[in-house]
Every structure is written in C-alpha cells, then in structure tokens.
Design a protein around this motif. Structure first.
Motif, mmCIF file in Angstrom:
data_model
loop_
_atom_site.group_PDB
_atom_site.id
_atom_site.type_symbol
_atom_site.label_atom_id
_atom_site.label_comp_id
_atom_site.label_asym_id
_atom_site.label_seq_id
_atom_site.Cartn_x
_atom_site.Cartn_y
_atom_site.Cartn_z
ATOM 1 N N THR A 312 0.845 -1.192 0.000
ATOM 2 C CA THR A 312 0.000 0.000 0.000
ATOM 3 C C THR A 312 0.887 1.251 0.000
ATOM 4 O O THR A 312 2.113 1.156 0.075
ATOM 5 C CB THR A 312 -0.908 0.057 1.247
ATOM 6 O OG1 THR A 312 -0.070 0.221 2.396
ATOM 7 C CG2 THR A 312 -1.710 -1.210 1.420
ATOM 8 N N LYS A 314 3.310 4.125 -0.257
ATOM 9 C CA LYS A 314 4.524 4.280 -1.067
ATOM 10 C C LYS A 314 5.490 3.142 -0.810
ATOM 11 O O LYS A 314 6.707 3.300 -0.939
ATOM 12 C CB LYS A 314 5.218 5.594 -0.706
ATOM 13 C CG LYS A 314 4.429 6.826 -1.072
ATOM 14 C CD LYS A 314 5.178 8.060 -0.581
ATOM 15 C CE LYS A 314 4.363 9.298 -0.831
ATOM 16 N NZ LYS A 314 4.876 10.432 -0.062
ATOM 17 N N LEU A 342 -0.713 -4.552 -5.715
ATOM 18 C CA LEU A 342 -0.392 -3.159 -5.396
ATOM 19 C C LEU A 342 -1.705 -2.418 -5.164
ATOM 20 O O LEU A 342 -2.586 -2.434 -6.010
ATOM 21 C CB LEU A 342 0.355 -2.515 -6.567
ATOM 22 C CG LEU A 342 1.667 -3.176 -6.989
ATOM 23 C CD1 LEU A 342 2.272 -2.435 -8.182
ATOM 24 C CD2 LEU A 342 2.658 -3.189 -5.841
ATOM 25 N N SER A 344 -1.806 0.864 -4.403
ATOM 26 C CA SER A 344 -1.616 2.285 -4.618
ATOM 27 C C SER A 344 -0.682 2.444 -5.810
ATOM 28 O O SER A 344 0.186 1.607 -6.039
ATOM 29 C CB SER A 344 -0.997 2.908 -3.366
ATOM 30 O OG SER A 344 -0.191 4.012 -3.712
ATOM 31 N N LYS A 345 -0.859 3.520 -6.541
ATOM 32 C CA LYS A 345 0.010 3.671 -7.712
ATOM 33 C C LYS A 345 1.421 4.083 -7.317
ATOM 34 O O LYS A 345 2.344 4.039 -8.120
ATOM 35 C CB LYS A 345 -0.595 4.636 -8.734
ATOM 36 C CG LYS A 345 -0.638 6.060 -8.283
ATOM 37 C CD LYS A 345 -1.165 6.955 -9.395
ATOM 38 C CE LYS A 345 -1.282 8.378 -8.899
ATOM 39 N NZ LYS A 345 -2.007 9.242 -9.828
ATOM 40 N N ASN A 346 1.596 4.469 -6.064
ATOM 41 C CA ASN A 346 2.942 4.819 -5.595
ATOM 42 C C ASN A 346 3.693 3.637 -4.985
ATOM 43 O O ASN A 346 4.841 3.763 -4.594
ATOM 44 C CB ASN A 346 2.865 5.948 -4.575
ATOM 45 C CG ASN A 346 2.331 7.219 -5.190
ATOM 46 O OD1 ASN A 346 2.722 7.575 -6.301
ATOM 47 N ND2 ASN A 346 1.405 7.877 -4.516
ATOM 48 N N LYS A 348 5.414 -0.125 -5.148
ATOM 49 C CA LYS A 348 6.053 -0.890 -6.221
ATOM 50 C C LYS A 348 6.624 -2.194 -5.700
ATOM 51 O O LYS A 348 6.807 -2.399 -4.503
ATOM 52 C CB LYS A 348 7.133 -0.066 -6.917
ATOM 53 C CG LYS A 348 8.347 0.223 -6.068
ATOM 54 C CD LYS A 348 9.457 0.823 -6.953
ATOM 55 C CE LYS A 348 10.667 1.175 -6.110
ATOM 56 N NZ LYS A 348 11.821 1.559 -6.918
ATOM 57 N N THR A 372 -3.400 -5.689 -9.466
ATOM 58 C CA THR A 372 -4.241 -4.932 -8.548
ATOM 59 C C THR A 372 -5.430 -5.829 -8.219
ATOM 60 O O THR A 372 -5.511 -6.946 -8.697
ATOM 61 C CB THR A 372 -4.753 -3.642 -9.219
ATOM 62 O OG1 THR A 372 -5.434 -4.015 -10.414
ATOM 63 C CG2 THR A 372 -3.611 -2.721 -9.574
ATOM 64 N N ASN A 429 -5.745 6.489 -5.387
ATOM 65 C CA ASN A 429 -4.773 5.840 -6.250
ATOM 66 C C ASN A 429 -5.189 4.459 -6.709
ATOM 67 O O ASN A 429 -4.393 3.708 -7.224
ATOM 68 C CB ASN A 429 -3.437 5.725 -5.510
ATOM 69 C CG ASN A 429 -2.801 7.075 -5.346
ATOM 70 O OD1 ASN A 429 -2.868 7.894 -6.248
ATOM 71 N ND2 ASN A 429 -2.226 7.321 -4.194
ATOM 72 N N SER A 430 -6.452 4.123 -6.515
ATOM 73 C CA SER A 430 -6.831 2.757 -6.837
ATOM 74 C C SER A 430 -6.864 2.510 -8.351
ATOM 75 O O SER A 430 -6.773 1.398 -8.808
ATOM 76 C CB SER A 430 -8.167 2.400 -6.212
ATOM 77 O OG SER A 430 -9.181 3.164 -6.795
ATOM 78 N N GLU A 431 -6.971 3.585 -9.115
ATOM 79 C CA GLU A 431 -6.939 3.425 -10.571
ATOM 80 C C GLU A 431 -5.492 3.411 -11.022
ATOM 81 O O GLU A 431 -4.819 4.430 -10.992
ATOM 82 C CB GLU A 431 -7.633 4.616 -11.260
ATOM 83 C CG GLU A 431 -9.042 4.846 -10.814
ATOM 84 C CD GLU A 431 -9.993 3.808 -11.362
ATOM 85 O OE1 GLU A 431 -9.719 3.305 -12.469
ATOM 86 O OE2 GLU A 431 -10.975 3.500 -10.687
ATOM 87 N N ILE A 432 -5.026 2.275 -11.389
ATOM 88 C CA ILE A 432 -3.617 2.204 -11.778
ATOM 89 C C ILE A 432 -3.507 1.993 -13.282
ATOM 90 O O ILE A 432 -4.144 1.153 -13.840
ATOM 91 C CB ILE A 432 -2.901 1.070 -11.015
ATOM 92 C CG1 ILE A 432 -3.005 1.349 -9.526
ATOM 93 C CG2 ILE A 432 -1.446 1.012 -11.411
ATOM 94 C CD1 ILE A 432 -2.417 0.282 -8.657
#
Lengths: 432, 246
Positions: A312, A314, A342, A344-346, A348, A372, A429-432
């Motif tokens: 989640t 970062k 993942l 969050s889009k932050n 990795k 996701t 950020n759920s839309e990745i």
C-alpha cells in the motif's frame, strides 16, 4: 553521519566494549568474524544481491549495542497468549529470565550468554562453523553477538505445544540488537517454533538476527517468523536439512520500516520436503525485501515456495527466489510462486525468480505476478449488495488465504486476518 | 417497477445503446432478444451499474428512484439482481461467506435482522434442493472450478437467497444442456411471484420455453426495433433475426 564512516563507528564500538565479560562461546563467535567484518564493506545497489534495496537509510543512523537486562515490562499485548507457559522472552536481544515462562525437561533450551560449558561443547559439535554465510550483516551480527538461544531437541522427541520466542525490541533508544540462535531438531523429532518480533515503542532500532537451524533425519519443524515492527531489521536464517526431514517455514512481515530477510535452505538428503511460505504487507514507506535460496544437492526431494505480498501507500516489495539444483539432484520437484497486489500507484514491487538447474530429470516451475484487485470480481461482489470496502477486504483475504490456510495455529491465523482487514486502500490511487 | 427512458450508453467510447425505452411492471416477465453485438449484455450491465459502461443520455427509474445516481451495491440493495453470463470465480471466498455477507447487507437495508447461522443454513439448503445442488458447494470457493452449468445454478441460488424485486438474467441459458436448463429455469420460476419481475436477455428462444415471457423485445444495433408477446420469440426462432431487420 557520513555513511562511509559508519563502519569505523561500529569498529570503534567493538574496541570499546571488548570481550572481557562474556563466555568463551560468545568470544569465539566474535573472534571468528572480526577480521572478515573489518575488511567488508556495506553493499550498494551495484551488488547483485542488493540491486533493488538501498541500505543508505540504515547507514545514516548510528545504533549502539546495549547492556543489561530489562525486565520490568508488562507483556500482555505483545505475544500470542494461547501458550503462556511456553514463552521465551528477549528484550533488545537479551534474554529475560523473569519474563520467560518455561517448563521443560525433554530438551535443552538455554540462552547463549548463560550457556553451560557442557552445552557450549554440544553447540560447537553441531554448529562447528559459527557462521555459514558471510556477508557484512551476518558478520556484524557475529562480532556484536551478546545473546541468543540454543535449542537442542534430542532424538525421538515430539514437542506438541508451540514454543514462542518473543523478541521485544526497542526498549532502549537506537539499540543494535544482535541475537544469534542455534536450533537442532534430532532424528525423528518434531517442534513448532514461533519467533515473534515486536516493537516495544517507537524507538528506532536495528535488529540484526541470525538463525542456524539443523533438521536431522526424519525430523519435522514448523517455523513461524513474524515481524511486526517499526524499525530496521536484517534477518538471516539457514536450514540444513537431512534425509526425510520436513520443514514448513512462514516468513510473515506485517510492519517494518526496512526489512531484509535472507533465507537459505540446504536440502542435503533424499525425500526432504521444504516448504517456504511468505506473506508481506507493506505500508507507508516500508521496504520489505525477501531473498530466498533453496539448494537441492541430493535426488528425490521436494521444495515448495509461495510468497505473497500486498503493498500500500509508497511501500516497496522485493522478492528474489533462487533455486539451485545440483547435477546429481535428479527427480527433484521444485515449485515457486510469487504474487503481489499493489493497492496504490505509488507502491512498487520487484520480483525475480532465479532458477539454476544442472540436473536433467527434474520438475521445476516458477511464476511471478504483480497486479491490482480484480475489478470484475469486485463488480461481481458489489452487485450482490456488498459495499466496496467490504468487497476489497474480502478480495484481500482471498488473496492471502493460500498462505493463511496453511498455518496450523489458529491464533496466528486470526491475527493475520485482522491485519489484512486493517489495511487501508488508497482511494485516490486505486486506478492504476 | 422499472422504467428505462431514451437510454444511451457507451463502452470504451463506442455508443452501444441508442435510445432504449422499456417499462416493466411487477409480476411481468420481459425478454430481450437480439443478435450478438446488439447491446443485450450492455443493457444488463448498465442496469447493474458496471463502471465501464457510461450512460450518456436518458434515465433509469426503479421504484420511483433515479437509478443512475446509485452505486452498484446500492442498486442491489434496492432490489435488482444480475445473473451473470460469465459468473466470476473468486478463489478464497467460500460460497457460504459470500452469500451470508450479501444477505445480511440486503436484510440490513430492509430493516431485517441478520439470520443466525442455523437459520441461514436451513434457508440455503432448501434453495439448494430446488436447484439440485450438492451441499458440498457451500464451502467451496465462489464459482472456482465450477462447470458452466454449476456456475449458472450458483447464480440462481444467489437469486433465490437474495430474493430481489427484479431479476436480470444475462444469457442464463448459454452453455447449459437441456437438463441443466430445466433446473435453472425451474429455479427462476420458483422465484417469480406477483410482486417481482424478470428481465431475461437471451440470444435463443429456448430459454423462453421454460421461462415464459409476457413481453418480448427485439434489440438490434442498440435500439428496440420491435416489441410483442411471447409469439414474437417463436417467430424469431423460425425466421431468424434477418427477417426482422428488413
């Protein structure tokens, strides 16, 4: 702190505290590592084993070894309390007699600092090279070692109740915590161990621990290593497995600022079953790095490795799974899987399977995924009247259940389910 | 119960529905028939609220409420149920947990108390009997490893358990052999009463032998080009869709 000077800082500490008031075992361990530690350097990302993990944050902090036992602590919230009489407690890496509750006459269990001469000899007999893997962190653990646990299960001994080893860390500020543990499981014997790492409060610390574990013929070990901390943690675990032995290991990282786990399992016999399971939940700016190495050196054994991660915020996950099959390890059966979500889009993840197979009659497979939460599955669940939040938690539990179902201690299962329910999904950020 | 007025909808930028008008009253069974690509499944998904389907014009009024403003789960709670053409497999969530969670959400909305495990199991077993389902399915993960027919039966099981006001059946007959089709249709007929309604989307007429519609609508290129009684379905079966497009 200049990170290039940090080793001088640690070397200076070693000179200052000396070896005067420790037993000969600890002294021998320290001496065996000193020269190598002195000539080693901390890794950079140019080092293949550290290419995804930057140790700079660790090198910018100064940690110091601590002395003395701290035992005026209320333990209530820190341990799995279904087995209150099978509890070994270390505070900042030092054994606490008064907090530990343990009754046993079936096997040997003693902390290294107080190990009897007789048991020191026993330990040296089975673990003659104190340090099977030499990297700067395992060397550092050895040169700073001030305690740890020796468990010796004789042949034909089955221990039913799980043994919980609570490492309660961070009671002192900026503590350097360096326990070293040696476990021997005798022929036809069995044991379940829970290593429970917990932060005592918000003091930052560096836990650098080491587990050297031998499974003799036809023995069985379930090993749960649970990390739930807010600190730096380097952990090295080595399993040496003999004929017909069975290991089921769980590496569970629920929280940790910086976690690096190195797990090496040497299958040194036939008909061995080695199960390595991992579950890591990384939050905020956590780093969780799992490196595993499974070495098949004899025919007819099996390894089964499943690591799953949820990242989640970062956070950053790393998985590197090495499987080595030597030329004469025919009929090896080896399976590896690493799956990541993942949230969050932050966030990795870096995942790297690494198979080196030198035998021709083997079955080996591996796979890694990063994804996701499945949108179609979410739609399906919501279309039955279930809210988005609950749908997401259901899917996360479903993702982790492959690991959780294998756990045969209910209290740990429940704890993990709760941890997963508490994960926060970053809506923006759920839309990745 | 349901009014669809001049509904336009897009999927990935392509306009699929181009002005749909349908009114469904309680107690009625409507069938929407049409060739592949006519927009049948789009209509079902738009009604359920799938976010990939963007409504660009028109309205959906369900029980007097503007449905377009409601989330997927709120639509379900208001009483709409979509039986999926391709039910989703969810490894790790048992049918039991899934259905119990869904039912308690829907009962909560209707100010009903949550069923205890015993009441829930009794109800579940009773409905499973109607669908000739083995009780072992209760503990299995949702749809995981189910055959095509088992998945469809599981959809109808959910329909019977959640007991909505309006059942949307999206190609429920696809992939079913004749025995399974009878079982599934029987499940839908058990569900039916004078206070609820069914909207069945289907390519073939054969489902309508078992779930007899009051109205049949023919969808082509995003528009309803003809509506009629159940005999329209038979006529379509005989003459094919080309007949009606002319």
């Amino acid at each position: 702190m200049d990170k290039d000077k940090i080793k001088d800082f640690y070397l200076h500490q070693i000179e200052m505290f000396g070896n005067s008031n420790v037993n000969s075992l600890l002294k021998d361990i320290r001496d065996s590592a000193y020269d190598d530690f002195k000539s080693s350097t901390f890794p950079t990302k140019k080092n293949e084993d550290w290419k995804y993990t930057d140790v700079t944050p660790l090198l910018l902090k100064k940690f110091s070894r601590i002395d003395g036992v701290i035992d005026n602590i209320n333990l209530d919230n820190f341990y799995f309390n279904n087995f209150p009489n099978n509890l070994i407690v270390f505070v900042d890496g030092i054994f606490s007699q008064s907090l530990s509750k343990f009754e046993n006459d079936n096997f040997i269990i003693e902390n290294l600092a107080n190990l009897s001469f007789q048991n020191q000899e026993l330990l040296k007999k089975y673990f003659s090279d104190f340090l099977s893997k030499k990297n700067i962190f395992t060397l550092m653990n050895a040169v700073f070692v001030n305690d740890g646990l020796f468990i010796f299960i004789p042949d034909n001994t089955n221990i039913d109740i799980p043994l919980q080893i609570l490492y309660l860390n961070g009671k002192s500020k900026n503590a350097l915590i360096t326990p070293k543990n040696y476990f021997y499981i005798g022929k036809n014997s069995s044991l379940r161990i829970i290593v429970n790492n917990k932060s005592f409060n918000n003091h930052l610390y560096f836990a650098n621990d080491y587990f050297d574990v031998m499974l003799d013929k036809n023995s069985k070990l379930d090993f749960y290593n649970i990390q739930n901390e807010n600190a730096f943690h380097y952990s090295y675990t080595k399993f040496l497995m003999n004929f017909d032995s069975k290991l089921t290991h769980f590496s569970i990282s629920l929280d940790g600022k910086f976690i690096r786990n190195d797990i090496v399992s040497e299958l040194n016999g036939e008909n061995i079953e080695c199960n390595l399971n991992g579950l890591y939940l990384a939050k905020s700016d956590n780093l969780v790095d799992n490196h595993t190495e499974i070495i098949h050196s004899k025919p007819n054994s099996m390894s089964n490795e499943i690591y799953k991660g949820i990242m989640t915020d970062k956070s950053h996950g790393v998985f590197n799974g090495k499987i080595f099959v030597s030329p004469n390890a025919q009929k090896t059966n080896s399976f590896q899987s690493n799956k990541n979500i993942l949230l969050s889009k932050n966030a990795k993840v870096d995942t790297k399977p690494q198979l080196e197979i030198f035998a021709d009659d083997v079955k080996c497979s591996h796979g890694a995924t990063v994804g996701t939460l499945d949108e179609q599955a979410k739609f399906y669940i919501k279309s039955r009247g279930i809210s988005e939040k609950v749908a997401e938690k259901m899917l996360l539990k479903a993702f982790a259940c492959e690991i959780i179902e294998k756990i045969n201690i209910k209290e740990i299962q429940k704890h993990l389910s709760k941890e997963i329910s508490n994960l926060v999904i970053d809506k923006n950020n759920s839309e990745i | 119960m349901l009014k669809i007025n001049n509904l336009y909808a897009k999927v990935e930028g392509n306009e699929i529905l181009k002005g749909i008008n349908i009114e469904i009253k309680k107690g009625e069974v409507h069938a929407i028939m049409g060739p592949n690509g006519s927009g049948k499944s789009t209509l079902a998904n738009v009604l359920a609220g799938h976010k990939n389907y963007e409504v660009t014009k028109g309205e959906i009024i369900f029980e007097g409420q503007n449905f377009l403003e409601l989330s997927i789960e709120d639509r379900a709670k208001e009483g709409i149920f979509l039986a999926f053409q391709y039910p989703i497999e969810i490894p790790g969530i048992s049918n039991y947990t899934f259905l119990k969670t869904a039912l308690s959400e829907i009962r909560k909305k209707n100010s009903l108390e949550e069923l205890d495990s015993k009441e829930f199991m009794e109800m579940l077993k009773e409905k499973m009997k109607i669908l000739n389902m083995d009780e072992a399915f209760i503990q299995r993960s949702v749809n995981q490893g189910f055959s095509g027919g088992e998945k469809k039966r599981n959809e109808i099981l959910q329909l019977l358990m959640l007991n909505p006001k309006l059942a949307l059946l999206d190609e429920t007959d696809s992939g079913l052999d004749i025995d399974a089709l009878k079982i599934v249709s029987n499940g839908v007929n058990v569900f039916r009463n004078e206070n609820n309604a069914v909207l069945a989307v289907t390519h073939y007429q054969r489902l309508l032998n078992y779930i007899v519609p009051d109205f049949v609508h023919v969808l082509s290129k995003g528009k309803i080009i003809r509506s009629g009684g159940k005999e329209l379905a038979l006529e379509l079966e005989e003459k094919g869709y080309d007949w009606i497009k002319e």
